[in-house]
Write a protein that holds these residues in place. Structure first.
Motif, short mmCIF file in Angstrom:
data_model
loop_
_atom_site.label_atom_id
_atom_site.label_comp_id
_atom_site.label_asym_id
_atom_site.label_seq_id
_atom_site.Cartn_x
_atom_site.Cartn_y
_atom_site.Cartn_z
N ALA A 191 -1.03 75.61 69.47
CA ALA A 191 0.09 74.85 68.90
C ALA A 191 -0.35 73.40 68.61
N SER A 192 -1.16 72.73 69.23
CA SER A 192 -1.71 71.54 69.06
C SER A 192 -2.49 71.47 67.73
N LYS A 193 -3.34 72.44 67.50
CA LYS A 193 -4.26 72.76 66.41
C LYS A 193 -3.16 72.92 65.10
N ASN A 194 -2.28 73.59 65.37
CA ASN A 194 -1.15 73.66 64.31
C ASN A 194 -0.44 72.20 63.98
N LYS A 195 -0.04 71.49 64.97
CA LYS A 195 0.63 70.39 64.82
C LYS A 195 -0.33 69.36 64.15
N PHE A 196 -1.70 69.48 64.77
CA PHE A 196 -2.50 68.52 63.91
C PHE A 196 -2.68 68.65 62.47
N LEU A 197 -2.74 70.04 62.30
CA LEU A 197 -2.87 70.46 60.87
C LEU A 197 -1.73 70.37 60.01
N ARG A 198 -0.49 70.17 60.39
CA ARG A 198 0.53 69.93 59.82
C ARG A 198 0.76 68.41 59.33
N LEU A 199 0.36 67.47 60.46
CA LEU A 199 0.41 66.08 60.33
C LEU A 199 -0.59 65.69 59.53
N TYR A 200 -1.71 66.28 59.45
CA TYR A 200 -2.97 66.12 58.41
C TYR A 200 -2.29 66.42 57.06
N ALA A 201 -1.59 67.37 56.75
CA ALA A 201 -1.25 67.64 55.56
C ALA A 201 -0.05 66.91 55.07
N ASP A 202 0.84 66.36 55.98
CA ASP A 202 1.84 65.56 55.83
C ASP A 202 1.13 64.12 55.27
N PHE A 203 0.09 63.70 56.06
CA PHE A 203 -0.40 62.34 56.00
C PHE A 203 -1.12 62.42 54.41
N GLU A 204 -1.86 63.71 54.11
CA GLU A 204 -2.55 63.71 52.77
C GLU A 204 -1.43 63.59 51.69
N ASN A 205 -0.26 64.48 51.75
CA ASN A 205 0.75 64.30 50.84
C ASN A 205 1.35 62.70 50.91
N TYR A 206 1.44 62.00 51.96
CA TYR A 206 1.90 60.76 52.12
C TYR A 206 0.81 59.66 50.99
N LYS A 207 -0.21 59.92 51.26
CA LYS A 207 -1.22 59.21 50.52
C LYS A 207 -1.07 59.43 49.02
N LYS A 208 -0.91 60.66 48.80
CA LYS A 208 -0.82 61.19 47.21
C LYS A 208 0.45 60.57 46.76
N ARG A 209 1.38 60.59 47.52
CA ARG A 209 2.80 60.15 47.11
C ARG A 209 2.58 58.56 46.84
N MET A 210 1.99 58.05 47.75
CA MET A 210 1.79 56.35 47.76
C MET A 210 0.94 56.00 46.38
N ALA A 211 -0.12 56.57 46.18
CA ALA A 211 -0.66 56.38 45.12
C ALA A 211 -0.21 56.59 43.70
N HIS A 212 0.74 57.56 43.76
CA HIS A 212 1.50 57.79 42.38
C HIS A 212 2.60 56.80 42.34
N GLU A 213 3.18 56.45 43.48
CA GLU A 213 4.41 55.47 43.36
C GLU A 213 3.65 53.96 43.03
N LEU A 214 2.47 53.85 43.64
CA LEU A 214 1.88 52.46 43.22
C LEU A 214 1.69 52.36 41.70
N GLU A 215 1.00 53.40 41.14
CA GLU A 215 0.58 53.57 39.62
C GLU A 215 2.02 53.64 38.95
N ALA A 216 2.94 54.02 39.43
CA ALA A 216 4.18 54.24 38.55
C ALA A 216 4.83 52.55 38.60
N ALA A 217 4.59 51.81 39.91
CA ALA A 217 5.15 50.40 40.06
C ALA A 217 4.48 49.59 38.96
N GLN A 218 2.92 49.81 38.95
CA GLN A 218 2.19 48.90 38.03
C GLN A 218 2.58 49.32 36.60
N ARG A 219 2.59 50.81 36.09
CA ARG A 219 3.01 51.06 34.99
C ARG A 219 4.55 50.27 34.67
N ASN A 220 5.63 50.29 35.37
CA ASN A 220 6.60 49.76 35.21
C ASN A 220 6.57 48.35 34.98
#
Length: 169
Positions: free
Chosen positions: A22-51
Protein backbone atom coordinates in the motif's frame (compact mmCIF):
# COMPACT_ATOMS: atom_id res chain seq x y z
CA UNK A 1 7.65 -22.62 18.32
CA UNK A 2 3.96 -23.15 18.82
CA UNK A 3 1.60 -23.23 15.85
CA UNK A 4 -0.40 -20.32 17.14
CA UNK A 5 2.78 -18.23 17.48
CA UNK A 6 3.80 -19.23 13.95
CA UNK A 7 0.37 -18.34 12.65
CA UNK A 8 0.57 -15.04 14.47
CA UNK A 9 3.98 -14.26 12.90
CA UNK A 10 2.72 -15.29 9.45
CA UNK A 11 -0.23 -12.98 9.96
CA UNK A 12 2.06 -10.12 10.93
CA UNK A 13 4.28 -10.76 7.89
CA UNK A 14 1.23 -10.75 5.61
CA UNK A 15 -0.02 -7.57 7.27
CA UNK A 16 3.38 -5.89 6.85
CA UNK A 17 3.59 -7.05 3.21
CA UNK A 18 0.15 -5.56 2.55
CA UNK A 19 1.15 -2.35 4.33
CA UNK A 20 4.39 -2.19 2.33
CA UNK A 21 2.50 -2.76 -0.92
CA UNK A 22 0.00 0.00 0.00
CA UNK A 23 2.86 2.40 0.84
CA UNK A 24 4.63 1.49 -2.40
CA UNK A 25 1.44 2.14 -4.40
CA UNK A 26 0.90 5.45 -2.57
CA UNK A 27 4.50 6.45 -3.31
CA UNK A 28 4.13 5.56 -7.00
CA UNK A 29 0.90 7.59 -7.27
CA UNK A 30 2.54 10.57 -5.55
CA UNK A 31 5.59 10.27 -7.79
CA UNK A 32 3.39 10.15 -10.91
CA UNK A 33 1.38 13.13 -9.65
CA UNK A 34 4.58 15.08 -9.04
CA UNK A 35 5.93 14.24 -12.51
CA UNK A 36 2.63 15.41 -14.02
CA UNK A 37 2.82 18.58 -11.92
CA UNK A 38 6.35 19.31 -13.18
CA UNK A 39 5.23 18.84 -16.79
CA UNK A 40 2.17 21.02 -16.26
CA UNK A 41 4.24 23.79 -14.64
CA UNK A 42 6.78 23.70 -17.48
CA UNK A 43 3.93 23.95 -19.99
CA UNK A 44 2.29 26.82 -18.06
CA UNK A 45 5.61 28.68 -17.81
CA UNK A 46 6.15 28.31 -21.54
CA UNK A 47 2.60 29.52 -22.21
CA UNK A 48 3.08 32.52 -19.89
CA UNK A 49 6.31 33.48 -21.65
CA UNK A 50 4.66 33.10 -25.05
CA UNK A 51 1.69 35.22 -23.93
CA UNK A 52 4.01 37.90 -22.52
CA UNK A 53 5.89 38.13 -25.81
CA UNK A 54 2.60 38.16 -27.70
CA UNK A 55 1.32 41.12 -25.66
CA UNK A 56 4.60 42.99 -26.12
CA UNK A 57 4.54 42.46 -29.89
CA UNK A 58 0.87 43.42 -30.05
CA UNK A 59 1.51 46.70 -28.23
CA UNK A 60 4.43 47.55 -30.56
CA UNK A 61 2.52 46.95 -33.80
CA UNK A 62 0.79 50.33 -33.44
CA UNK A 63 4.20 51.99 -33.50
CA UNK A 64 5.06 50.11 -36.69
CA UNK A 65 1.82 51.36 -38.27
CA UNK A 66 2.56 54.92 -37.15
CA UNK A 67 6.08 54.80 -38.63
CA UNK A 68 4.75 53.49 -41.95
CA UNK A 69 2.19 56.33 -42.06
CA UNK A 70 4.91 58.87 -41.18
CA UNK A 71 7.05 57.65 -44.09
CA UNK A 72 4.03 58.01 -46.39
CA UNK A 73 3.59 61.65 -45.32
CA UNK A 74 7.32 62.35 -45.64
CA UNK A 75 7.25 61.86 -49.39
CA UNK A 76 4.34 64.33 -49.74
CA UNK A 77 5.38 67.02 -47.22
CA UNK A 78 8.69 66.40 -45.43
CA UNK A 79 8.00 69.24 -42.95
CA UNK A 80 4.91 67.35 -41.72
CA UNK A 81 7.17 64.49 -40.66
CA UNK A 82 8.42 66.12 -37.43
CA UNK A 83 5.08 66.36 -35.57
CA UNK A 84 4.21 62.83 -36.71
CA UNK A 85 7.49 61.40 -35.48
CA UNK A 86 7.04 63.19 -32.15
CA UNK A 87 3.60 61.59 -31.83
CA UNK A 88 5.05 58.18 -32.69
CA UNK A 89 7.72 58.65 -30.00
CA UNK A 90 5.10 59.64 -27.41
CA UNK A 91 2.94 56.62 -28.29
CA UNK A 92 5.93 54.30 -28.20
CA UNK A 93 7.00 55.64 -24.80
CA UNK A 94 3.44 55.15 -23.52
CA UNK A 95 3.45 51.56 -24.86
CA UNK A 96 6.73 50.82 -23.10
CA UNK A 97 5.35 52.26 -19.87
CA UNK A 98 2.22 50.09 -20.18
CA UNK A 99 4.55 47.08 -20.40
CA UNK A 100 6.31 48.20 -17.20
CA UNK A 101 9.39 49.67 -18.91
CA UNK A 102 10.58 53.04 -17.57
CA UNK A 103 13.48 55.32 -18.37
CA UNK A 104 16.31 55.64 -15.88
CA UNK A 105 16.93 59.09 -14.35
CA UNK A 106 18.65 61.47 -16.76
CA UNK A 107 20.07 65.00 -16.82
CA UNK A 108 20.39 66.57 -13.38
CA UNK A 109 20.22 63.30 -11.47
CA UNK A 110 23.06 61.83 -9.45
CA UNK A 111 25.29 59.44 -11.36
CA UNK A 112 24.39 55.90 -10.32
CA UNK A 113 26.58 53.09 -11.73
CA UNK A 114 23.63 50.71 -11.38
CA UNK A 115 21.75 52.66 -14.07
CA UNK A 116 24.33 54.82 -15.85
CA UNK A 117 27.38 54.12 -17.98
CA UNK A 118 29.74 57.11 -17.90
CA UNK A 119 31.29 57.82 -21.29
CA UNK A 120 32.88 61.14 -20.40
CA UNK A 121 33.19 64.02 -17.97
CA UNK A 122 32.64 67.74 -18.47
CA UNK A 123 32.62 70.88 -16.35
CA UNK A 124 29.73 70.83 -13.96
CA UNK A 125 28.45 69.62 -10.61
CA UNK A 126 30.49 66.66 -9.47
CA UNK A 127 28.69 63.36 -9.84
CA UNK A 128 25.68 64.84 -11.66
CA UNK A 129 24.49 63.63 -15.06
CA UNK A 130 25.14 66.51 -17.48
CA UNK A 131 24.18 64.92 -20.83
CA UNK A 132 22.42 61.72 -21.88
CA UNK A 133 23.65 60.24 -25.16
CA UNK A 134 21.53 57.10 -25.01
CA UNK A 135 18.47 56.72 -22.81
CA UNK A 136 18.56 53.81 -20.37
CA UNK A 137 15.58 51.65 -19.40
CA UNK A 138 14.42 49.53 -16.46
CA UNK A 139 11.82 46.80 -16.33
CA UNK A 140 10.84 46.71 -12.68
CA UNK A 141 14.05 45.98 -10.79
CA UNK A 142 15.84 44.75 -13.92
CA UNK A 143 18.08 47.04 -15.95
CA UNK A 144 17.21 46.57 -19.62
CA UNK A 145 19.92 48.97 -20.81
CA UNK A 146 22.07 51.48 -18.92
CA UNK A 147 21.93 55.14 -19.90
CA UNK A 148 25.11 56.33 -21.61
CA UNK A 149 25.88 59.63 -19.93
CA UNK A 150 28.42 62.40 -19.45
CA UNK A 151 29.04 63.28 -15.81
CA UNK A 152 30.10 66.54 -14.18
CA UNK A 153 33.70 66.55 -12.95
CA UNK A 154 33.24 69.11 -10.17
CA UNK A 155 35.09 71.92 -11.98
CA UNK A 156 33.04 75.10 -12.42
CA UNK A 157 33.31 77.23 -15.56
CA UNK A 158 34.79 80.18 -13.63
CA UNK A 159 37.43 77.92 -12.03
CA UNK A 160 38.51 76.52 -15.38
CA UNK A 161 38.76 80.03 -16.90
CA UNK A 162 40.93 81.16 -13.98
CA UNK A 163 43.21 78.15 -14.31
CA UNK A 164 43.46 78.77 -18.05
CA UNK A 165 44.42 82.43 -17.44
CA UNK A 166 47.01 81.48 -14.83
CA UNK A 167 48.54 78.96 -17.25
CA UNK A 168 48.92 81.71 -19.89
CA UNK A 169 50.75 84.03 -17.44
Amino acid sequence: MEPSELDQLKGEVEFLKAELEASKNKFLRLYADFENYKKRMAHELEAAQRNGKFEAVRSLLGTLDDLERALGFASVKPEDLIPGVKTVLENFTRNLKSLGVEGVPGVGSDFDPRYHEAIGAVEGDEGKVMHVYQQGFRYGDLLVRPARVVVGNGVKEAESEQSAKSEKN
